[in-house]
Design an enzyme around this catalytic site. Structure first.
Site, PDB file in Angstrom:
ATOM      1  N   GLY B 294       0.834  -1.203   0.000  1.00 41.19           N
ATOM      2  CA  GLY B 294       0.000   0.000   0.000  1.00 41.19           C
ATOM      3  C   GLY B 294       0.867   1.251   0.000  1.00 41.19           C
ATOM      4  CB  SER B 295       0.133   4.620   1.327  1.00 38.03           C
ATOM      5  OG  SER B 295      -1.191   4.531   0.892  1.00 38.03           O
ATOM      6  CB  THR B 296       4.602   1.732   3.250  1.00 42.12           C
ATOM      7  OG1 THR B 296       4.129   0.511   2.694  1.00 42.12           O
ATOM      8  CG2 THR B 296       3.968   1.930   4.611  1.00 42.12           C
TER       9      THR B 296
END
Lengths: 374, 664
Positions: B294-296
């Site tokens: 995801g956004s990491t």
């Protein structure tokens, strides 16, 4: 001995070589009892020196008995023959009474008096020898007679052997029988009679062996120990292991391994195996040599005795030690079937030590007597 | 009697006496001959047979090595436990002895009695009994029953670092984790020795036999700090519980070296009784499992942008107010945004922005950067079962797929890969190999091998790394998705992640998320890179909200463990940096307790003990009447109370020792 420089010492001691042999054997015995018995003693009594201490006590007592007998005139025994015979016979009967006699290993051989443990059969040997010496010297002219020479003596012998057979202690019975035979032979009994006697005894011994399966197994094990190495042959095989491992020079005192519960009766009947393992062939030859020295000196004392009683007494005393020593050595080396006989002076056992030292005491007394005469 | 009268009867008697004497001499000769036969001729045969019976060649199994944490605290060790055996052949009364024995061991009497019957020489009664039971058996004093010592693996801190350590089975074979990976080292070399036994089976020592100690397996010294590991596990378990999540993982890594200070996975298991746990709990998910980050992952999209040089820092990307159609699919942002710079895209975690940056950078550059950061290949960590994750080659990417990859969908990473990649940002763009075994030491404490930090490659230029770090720092500033993640007085560089989980039937779930926070601190002097992943939290799912607080708590504990108390000033920083490539094993001049130390003590304040030896500390404490609790070895590297803090009455002074030249 032959020197004239030390007649005083010789006279006092009777026969220094004999004494030396006996004391050396007892000393070797003390060491070997300590070594061979320490593992068992540690396990059974939580004291590795238990057998050693006990043996030391008995050696001391034996030496004391020897000293007393050496300094009194052996001829006094002639008057004590019958009391001695009766007393020993009474003890032999007593040991058979359950509750009085102490059983060990399936046989009633010991009397417990106070803290002391007594083996009457050991004393029977002494009593028999004293009696035969007395009887044969008293009636020397009748020795060749069957009815008046042979049979009465054999009767007394049988009287002593019977309770021993009942214990049962076949080994000791055979010793007593052999003692009587050899003494009769020396005294001049007809060899034909003696051979006939042997012919008569043979079926009896065969019956004794065949009747008891464990004795039979012992014979089979003797003939072929390797046929049952885990069972009947176990003891003799481990005796071989011990002797073989010892080699020429031995593993060193205390370094034997068969005594670590592999070899049964390591500190009693089979102590010579342990000695052979730890001190090697030289140790075994030394022991055999010391016994031979003892026997030869005994025969010499017998020959030089002042009168017949002394001769026969010395002969008998020599036989008590020599016969048993050589039979035991023969057993340990697999030349004779296992008997349950100890090695004089070396094996652990108080009664045996007392008897053997008494024999030496008698021999010294006879020797001293003959010197006094000279 | 006889008609022939012998001239001298005594002569005949003498002759017979000589015959008897001669017979004995003959018998003596026979005996001597037999003795020679047995002791010389047959000696070899008999002695060999005797030896064969007495000597037994036995395999002496080595004691399995110890696993230590970085401060020589034992995390796994083998202890001798007693096993009870009997010699049925020596049992006189099986019923009586069986009852006694069963009583002492708390076993039913029937089976025990059964085992005591028969003629066998050996039978196990019960293996690996408790010490009290062993005592009870000893107290019975039964001749036929004995005890032997058998080693058993113990994990004194139960479930601590269970996934890292793994476990060894009853037969001392490593089955999971480090126990498995380093099984050969820990097992060591067994030894075949010839032992002499008496007829009762007891070993005895032959004269001249060399006494050798028990063979010992090699020991491992880990990079893991027991105390930090404990706190990390506690914090992680708390977060998993708080959010009613199904699982969680956390990693603490030293960016400069790749050392793993803590690695936790919830749910954990107790390796002492591993049989009681389902097999799937044994898995060390930090290395074996991969998930969509995801956004990491936007961090690495930004890294690709910086590395490509195609994106300037003030270039703005139109984030389309929250919805943008690409390749036939609509991408959404959680919060609608207008035009954002690259830094803002990271700060606000805009999916649309990330996709647009990726378009501009192009698939080849993006793939190259991701590959360089270690995605799609194993990190090479010294733990078994490492997964490589999932990163398809750029050629196969369709436009929508590349857009997805930019914000962490359509790729899968292991928690360790992600931590190591972020650590590379913290480490000026140099990717290090993560490792947990710091050193191997043999049974007698000699160093066998030491793990040197291993550079896997430069993944970003130092300038770009600093720029990227600055973007990550802004994530935790007001307005950023990670604004709640605060570890005052330190600044944190990080990135939130809120990944929708894939549904088994396909497509993304709207209820199941992977919430994560990855980052490092202090932002200006990175000491630790940390990742926290919470699997399937309930209630909330934003990475900053769910994983953030746990991350902050772990970060705080880490800094305390490392002894970082405040941000270093620039001159101090320079000094520390200057010391970094210190000459190996240079003897450190023994620091002596200075006047300040003594003065602080006199004022009832904790003195600064750092660098002192334990002996010096003890001397000082003795003078002040203080108790000392020490851990580790070497010189003082940490203490409690902290220097300058008041010493309360009767409070013990805790010091943590570390080797002067060692590691981090």
């Amino acid at each position: 001995m032959t020197g004239t420089r030390a007649p005083a010492a010789s006279q006092r001691v009777g026969d220094p070589w004999l004494l030396l042999a006996a004391l050396t054997l007892a000393g070797v015995g003390l060491l070997m009892v300590y070594s061979a018995g320490s593992a068992l003693a540690a396990k059974r009594y939580l004291d590795g020196a238990y057998f050693f201490k006990s043996q030391l006590l008995h050696v001391t007592a034996g030496v004391a008995a020897m000293a007393v007998l050496a300094f009194i005139d052996y001829r006094r025994l002639e008057r004590l023959v019958y009391p001695l015979l009766l007393g020993v016979f009474a003890l032999l009967v007593l040991v058979l009474i359950p509750g009085v006699g102490h059983e060990a290993g399936g046989a009633m051989r010991w009397l417990r008096i106070g803290g002391l443990s007594l083996q009457p059969a050991e004393m029977a040997k002494l009593a028999l020898v004293v009696y035969l010496a007395y009887s044969l010297s008293r009636h020397s002219d009748q020795v060749k007679s069957l009815s008046r020479g042979l049979l009465p003596n054999l009767g007394i012998t049988a009287l002593l052997i019977m309770p021993v057979i009942l214990e049962p202690d076949l080994g000791m019975s055979v010793i007593l029988f052999a003692l009587a035979c050899i003494m009769l032979f020396v005294a001049g009994a007809r060899v034909t009679y003696l051979l006939g006697l042997l012919a008569l005894a043979a079926p009896l011994i065969w019956f004794m062996v065949a009747h008891f399966p464990w004795r039979f197994r012992r014979i089979v094990a003797f003939l072929d120990p390797w046929s049952d190495p885990g069972g009947a042959g176990f003891q003799i095989i481990h005796s071989f292991y011990a002797l073989g491992s010892g080699g020429l020079w031995g593993a060193g005192l205390g370094a034997g391994k068969q005594k670590l519960f592999y070899l049964p009766e390591a500190h009693t009947d089979f102590i010579l195996s342990v000695l052979g393992e730890e001190l090697g062939l030289w140790g075994v030859l030394l022991v055999i040599g010391l016994f031979l020295l003892l026997i030869v000196r005994g025969v010499k004392i017998s020959l030089e005795a002042r009168e017949l009683f002394g001769t026969y007494l010395a002969m008998g005393a020599t036989l008590i030690i020599g016969l048993q020593a050589f039979i035991n050595a023969g057993v340990v080396m697999g030349l004779l079937p296992t008997k349950g006989l100890t090695m004089p002076f070396i094996s652990y056992g108080g009664s045996s030590l007392l008897t053997n030292f008494s024999c030496v005491g008698l021999l010294l007394s006879v020797a001293a007597g003959s010197r006094r005469k000279c | 009697m006889s008609p022939r009268k012998p001239k001298d009867p005594r002569r005949w008697m003498r002759l017979r006496l000589w015959i008897v004497g001669g017979f004995f001499v003959l018998a003596g000769a026979v005996l001597a001959g037999r003795a020679v036969d047995l002791q010389v001729v047959e000696r070899g045969f008999l002695a060999a047979k005797a030896q064969r019976e007495i000597l037994r060649e036995v395999e002496v199994a080595p004691n399995r090595g110890i696993i230590y944490d970085r401060n020589q605290v034992e995390l796994a060790l083998s202890l001798g436990t007693d096993s009870v055996y009997a010699r049925p052949v020596a049992v006189r009364n099986p019923v009586r002895e069986g009852r006694l024995l069963a009583g002492a061991l708390g076993l039913p009497a029937g089976p025990v009695i059964k085992r005591l019957r028969g003629k066998r020489h050996f039978a196990w009664i019960q293996r690996r009994v408790d010490p009290d039971q062993a005592e009870a058996v000893k107290a019975l004093g039964l001749d036929s029953v004995g005890l032997v010592s058998e080693p058993r693996r113990f994990y004194p801190y139960t479930s601590l670092a269970s996934h890292v350590l793994g476990f060894a089975g009853l037969d001392a074979k490593g089955l999971e984790g480090l126990e498995r990976r380093y099984d050969k080292v820990l097992t060591g070399q067994g030894r075949r020795v010839t032992r002499a036994r008496d007829a009762l089976g007891r070993t005895f020592w032959l004269a001249g036999q060399r006494l050798q100690g028990e063979p010992q397996g090699g020991n491992l010294i880990l990079t893991i700090d027991r105390s930090l590991q404990y706190q990390v596990e506690k914090i992680l378990a708390g977060a998993v519980k708080r959010w009613k999540a199904t699982a969680g993982q956390a990693v603490v890594m030293v960016p400069a070296t790749g050392e793993i200070l803590a690695m936790a996975s919830v749910p954990a298991f107790n390796p002492n009784v591993y049989q009681r746990y389902p097999r799937e709990t044994y898995r060390n998910r930090v290395v074996t499992d991969f998930y969509e980050p995801g956004s990491t992952f936007k961090v690495f999209m930004a890294a690709a942008a910086l590395d490509s040089g195609k994106v300037s820092m003030d270039q703005r990307f139109d984030c389309e107010d929250g919805a943008w159609k690409v390749g036939g699919r609509v991408i959404h942002d959680t919060h609608p945004h207008g035009k954002l710079t690259l830094s803002e895209i990271v700060k606000f975690s805009s999916n649309i922005g990330a996709a647009k940056v990726a378009q501009q950078v192009g698939p080849v550059q993006l793939y190259a950067t991701l590959k360089a950061f270690g995605f799609g290949r194993p990190t090479g960590v010294d733990l078994p079962g490492e997964a490589r994750g999932l990163l398809r080659p750029a050629r196969s990417w369709r436009p929508v797929e590349m857009a997805n990859i930019a914000f962490g969908q359509g790729v899968a990473v292991t928690p360790l890969q992600l931590t190591a990649a972020v650590a590379a940002v913290a480490n000026n763009g140099v990717l290090m190999r993560p490792f947990v075994v710091k050193a191997m030491v043999d049974g007698s404490g000699r160093l066998v091998a030491e793990t040197q930090p291993q550079v896997r490659g430069r993944v970003l230029g130092p300038t770009e790394a600093r720029l990227l770090g600055e973007m990550m720092r802004r994530v935790t500033e007001p307005g950023g998705t990670g604004q709640s993640v605060k570890v005052p007085p330190f600044q944190v560089a990080g990135k939130t992640g809120t990944a929708q989980k894939l549904k088994p039937e396909g497509g993304y779930s709207h209820t199941d998320y992977m919430s994560s926070f990855v980052g490092y601190l202090p932002a200006d002097d990175p000491q630790a890179a940390i990742l926290v992943v919470i699997d399937r939290p309930r209630g909330r799912h934003y990475g900053g909200t769910v994983a953030g607080p746990a991350w902050a708590a772990i970060a705080k504990a880490t800094l305390k463990t490392l002894g970082v108390h405040r941000p270093l000033s620039l001159p101090e920083l320079r000094q520390v940096r200057g010391q970094e490539p210190a000459a190996p094993a240079a003897p450190v001049a023994p620091a002596a307790p200075g006047p300040d130390t003594v003065r602080a003590l006199a004022q009832g304040k904790a003195p600064d003990l750092s660098g002192l030896t334990l002996r010096q500390v003890l001397a000082l404490a003795g003078r002040a009447g203080l108790k000392v609790r020490a851990s580790g070895w070497g010189r003082v590297a940490g203490q409690s109370p902290a220097p300058g803090a008041p010493l309360k009455d009767a409070e013990a002074l805790e010091v943590r020792l570390a080797p002067p030249t060692g590691g981090a």
